[in-house]
Design an enzyme around this catalytic site. Structure first.
Site, PDB file in Angstrom:
ATOM      1  N   TYR A 141       0.579  -1.066   0.503  1.00  0.00           N
ATOM      2  CA  TYR A 141       0.021  -0.044   0.048  1.00  0.00           C
ATOM      3  C   TYR A 141       0.740   1.392  -0.015  1.00  0.00           C
ATOM      4  O   TYR A 141       1.098   2.432  -0.771  1.00  0.00           O
ATOM      5  CB  TYR A 141      -0.490  -0.355   2.029  1.00  0.00           C
ATOM      6  CG  TYR A 141      -1.799   1.302   1.004  1.00  0.00           C
ATOM      7  CD1 TYR A 141      -2.763   1.300   0.628  1.00  0.00           C
ATOM      8  CD2 TYR A 141      -1.726   1.975   2.532  1.00  0.00           C
ATOM      9  CE1 TYR A 141      -3.667   2.722   0.607  1.00  0.00           C
ATOM     10  CE2 TYR A 141      -2.288   2.858   2.381  1.00  0.00           C
ATOM     11  CZ  TYR A 141      -3.229   3.564   1.137  1.00  0.00           C
ATOM     12  OH  TYR A 141      -4.373   5.026   1.764  1.00  0.00           O
ATOM     13  N   LYS A 145       1.239   4.739  -3.329  1.00  0.00           N
ATOM     14  CA  LYS A 145       1.078   5.618  -2.820  1.00  0.00           C
ATOM     15  C   LYS A 145       2.199   6.431  -3.400  1.00  0.00           C
ATOM     16  O   LYS A 145       2.002   7.564  -3.527  1.00  0.00           O
ATOM     17  CB  LYS A 145       0.405   6.303  -0.806  1.00  0.00           C
ATOM     18  CG  LYS A 145      -0.912   5.594  -1.039  1.00  0.00           C
ATOM     19  CD  LYS A 145      -1.672   6.105  -1.911  1.00  0.00           C
ATOM     20  CE  LYS A 145      -3.566   6.035  -1.691  1.00  0.00           C
ATOM     21  NZ  LYS A 145      -4.044   6.770  -2.518  1.00  0.00           N
ATOM     22  N   THR A 178     -13.265   5.473   6.759  1.00  0.00           N
ATOM     23  CA  THR A 178     -14.054   5.112   5.276  1.00  0.00           C
ATOM     24  C   THR A 178     -13.950   2.957   5.176  1.00  0.00           C
ATOM     25  O   THR A 178     -13.134   2.349   6.278  1.00  0.00           O
ATOM     26  CB  THR A 178     -13.251   5.174   3.811  1.00  0.00           C
ATOM     27  OG1 THR A 178     -12.284   4.084   4.011  1.00  0.00           O
ATOM     28  CG2 THR A 178     -13.678   6.623   3.774  1.00  0.00           C
TER      29      THR A 178
END
Length: 266
Positions: A141, A145, A178
């Protein structure tokens, strides 16, 4: 203002569109299917959008996956790399002609790429971007990014060199409450459920930086920035300014997506 939402959840789309129309009073909100885990879907979306005959003034590269167990896209890419980076890389390339045509001096169109503070701990393994030799969901991850910030900065160099009326900026939304956290450990999921409303940004708050990057008058003609906290300029990880690394990642992105894009010397 015409808004086109790109997403892969056909079932939720009508309700999302209804809410946006009700809350904003803007009925010109539409949905087009896009699955960033499929390069064929990205290409179809670009064709479908072009067929609408609309100008394109703002592209927000927002979708992503986080901390997933190792899996692959339909094209065989590790999912963080494929969805977070390569999908957006190809999408931006395909939509750039429309962005160029829609911009003009004094009124540039904008590309906003949603990054993350996680990029500060990311490392780009150019010998194993797919995580085949050793896989860590956290590292994958963070790497994706980091790749997005490198992409956003090099894209601005390309746009500037060509004199295009288009800008490229990265937006860091912060830690937002989220569904991205569904792959975290049980304890973190429980803490988010109990205290997420207090400790994390709401989705609306998380969108502020992206909205600022998309519409703020003070960013007219300004690119190559890393924005956070609603629009405050910050310094990204130093390695994102490494031109050699930018070139290597760009070349690999072109190779993996099957495109030729930009001047390799920039």
């Amino acid at each position: 203002m015409r808004v086109v939402i790109a997403g892969n959840n056909v079932e939720k789309a009508p309700e999302v569109i209804r809410k946006i129309r009700e809350e904003t009073g803007n009925n010109d909100v539409h949905f087009l299917f896009l699955d960033l885990a499929s390069l064929a879907s990205v290409r179809k979306f670009a064709r479908d959008f072009a067929a609408l005959g609309l100008p394109l003034h703002v592209l927000v590269n927002n979708a992503g996956v986080m901390l997933e167990p190792r899996g692959e896209t339909v094209d065989g890419f590790e999912r963080h790399l494929g969805v977070n980076f390569l999908g957006h890389f190809l999408l931006t390339h395909l939509l750039l002609p429309l962005l160029r045509a829609s911009g003009e001096p004094g009124q540039a169109t904008r590309i906003v790429t949603v990054a993350s503070a996680t990029h500060y701990v990311g490392e780009l393994d150019m010998d194993d971007l797919q995580g085949r030799a050793a896989y860590s969901a956290h590292a994958a991850y963070a790497q994706s990014k980091l790749a997005l910030v490198l992409f956003s900065r090099r894209l601005q160099r390309l746009l500037t060199s060509l004199g295009d009326p288009v800008t490229s900026n990265a937006a860091d939304p912060g830690v937002v409450n989220t569904a991205l956290y569904r792959h975290t450990c049980l304890g973190m999921r429980a803490a988010r459920k109990a205290l997420g409303w207090l400790l994390l940004k709401s989705p609306e708050e998380g969108a502020w930086t992206s909205v600022f990057a998309a519409v703020a008058p003070e960013l007219e003609g300004v690119g190559g920035r890393y924005l956070r906290d609603g629009g405050v300029e910050a310094e990204p990880l130093g390695v994102t300014g490494n031109l050699g690394l930018q070139r290597r990642l760009w070349a690999e992105g072109c190779r993996l997506t099957g495109i030729a894009w930009g001047d390799p010397e920039l």
